[in-house]
Write a protein that holds these residues in place. Sequence first.
Motif, mmCIF file in Angstrom:
data_model
loop_
_atom_site.group_PDB
_atom_site.id
_atom_site.type_symbol
_atom_site.label_atom_id
_atom_site.label_comp_id
_atom_site.label_asym_id
_atom_site.label_seq_id
_atom_site.Cartn_x
_atom_site.Cartn_y
_atom_site.Cartn_z
ATOM 1 N N LYS A 60 0.969 -1.215 0.106
ATOM 2 C CA LYS A 60 -0.007 0.021 -0.047
ATOM 3 C C LYS A 60 0.765 1.364 0.053
ATOM 4 N N SER A 61 2.169 1.303 0.763
ATOM 5 C CA SER A 61 2.892 2.355 0.750
ATOM 6 C C SER A 61 4.304 1.871 1.068
ATOM 7 N N THR A 62 5.280 2.821 0.902
ATOM 8 C CA THR A 62 6.683 2.530 1.220
ATOM 9 C C THR A 62 7.244 4.080 1.851
ATOM 10 N N LEU A 63 7.950 3.953 2.661
ATOM 11 C CA LEU A 63 8.739 5.117 3.283
ATOM 12 C C LEU A 63 10.237 5.270 3.181
ATOM 13 N N ARG A 64 10.923 5.934 2.707
ATOM 14 C CA ARG A 64 12.213 6.180 2.763
ATOM 15 C C ARG A 64 12.949 7.102 3.667
ATOM 16 N N SER A 65 13.960 6.908 4.137
ATOM 17 C CA SER A 65 14.612 8.010 4.882
ATOM 18 C C SER A 65 16.044 8.059 5.182
ATOM 19 N N PRO A 66 16.779 8.884 5.221
ATOM 20 C CA PRO A 66 18.168 8.570 5.577
ATOM 21 C C PRO A 66 18.580 8.703 7.036
ATOM 22 N N TYR A 67 17.528 8.871 8.000
ATOM 23 C CA TYR A 67 17.787 8.903 9.260
ATOM 24 C C TYR A 67 16.348 8.755 10.011
ATOM 25 N N ASN A 68 16.398 7.820 11.168
ATOM 26 C CA ASN A 68 15.290 7.518 11.764
ATOM 27 C C ASN A 68 15.708 7.766 13.288
ATOM 28 N N LYS A 69 14.644 8.293 14.192
ATOM 29 C CA LYS A 69 14.975 7.991 15.626
ATOM 30 C C LYS A 69 13.672 7.432 16.095
ATOM 31 N N ASP A 70 13.661 6.398 16.798
ATOM 32 C CA ASP A 70 12.502 5.664 17.294
ATOM 33 C C ASP A 70 12.193 5.773 18.676
ATOM 34 N N PHE A 71 10.992 6.483 19.024
ATOM 35 C CA PHE A 71 10.412 7.007 20.327
ATOM 36 C C PHE A 71 9.388 6.171 20.773
ATOM 37 N N SER A 72 9.542 4.779 20.562
ATOM 38 C CA SER A 72 8.373 3.853 21.168
ATOM 39 C C SER A 72 8.293 3.509 22.328
ATOM 40 N N ASN A 73 9.258 4.123 23.257
ATOM 41 C CA ASN A 73 9.094 4.294 24.751
ATOM 42 C C ASN A 73 8.487 5.269 25.375
ATOM 43 N N GLN A 74 7.854 6.327 24.530
ATOM 44 C CA GLN A 74 7.112 7.208 24.960
ATOM 45 C C GLN A 74 5.785 6.892 25.432
ATOM 46 N N LYS A 75 4.921 7.696 26.208
ATOM 47 C CA LYS A 75 3.617 7.399 26.336
ATOM 48 C C LYS A 75 2.837 7.446 25.273
ATOM 49 N N PHE A 76 3.074 8.382 24.322
ATOM 50 C CA PHE A 76 2.324 8.539 22.725
ATOM 51 C C PHE A 76 3.530 8.041 21.897
ATOM 52 N N PRO A 77 3.798 6.954 21.586
ATOM 53 C CA PRO A 77 4.984 6.399 20.995
ATOM 54 C C PRO A 77 4.968 6.999 19.390
ATOM 55 N N PHE A 78 6.162 7.305 18.795
ATOM 56 C CA PHE A 78 6.071 7.927 17.512
ATOM 57 C C PHE A 78 7.737 7.686 17.034
#
Length: 191
Positions: A60-78
């Motif tokens: 359905k979709s793809t996403l490319r990025s040169p850099y990512n930060k994972d904040f899945s440890n937050q109350k509202f993960p992102f």
Amino acid sequence: MSIHTKYILHCIVTALAVTMLFSCQGDYNSEMQKLSYSKRFPVGEAENIFLVYTDSGKVKSTLRSPYNKDFSNQKFPFSEFPKGVIVKFFDDQNNENTITADYAILYSDTRLVDLQGNVTLTTHKGDVLAAPQLFWDQDREWIFTEGEFKISNEYGVLLQGTNGIDFNRDLSIMEAHEIYDSTIPIDEKDK
């Protein structure tokens, strides 16, 4: 020095030391509390990422990025993409539409993507939408902005507005909130 004077001096030094210790401890706790509330630390970071979203075995979709930060440890993960993204999404006929942005945040719980900075959506038909910020609701396949936008297509039709627009992913259904300029070229044979 008498024992009484030594005792008083000892009490004064002890009182000063205890006061200093508690005042430092108070500042330390205050600073630690500020740090824990004001700073977010990612669980992970990744370079040159490529995400694929599928539904029933179909991309359905793809996403490319040169850099990512994972904040899945937050109350509202992102997930944060501070160096930009290229998102491609596909319709049922596998036509490709592309969104680029300088910065993006993907909110995991709501599956909403906040795209910011030089955002451009280009459809497979050649329609181009440009805006400083767009939001993409992945579940409803709906894109919207509450700010400025500009739309053009291969025929030169231009539509500009200031208070936002809502539309589906290929711009075939749209609702502009306020338009301040629009140009529709007329072919000589239509005059």
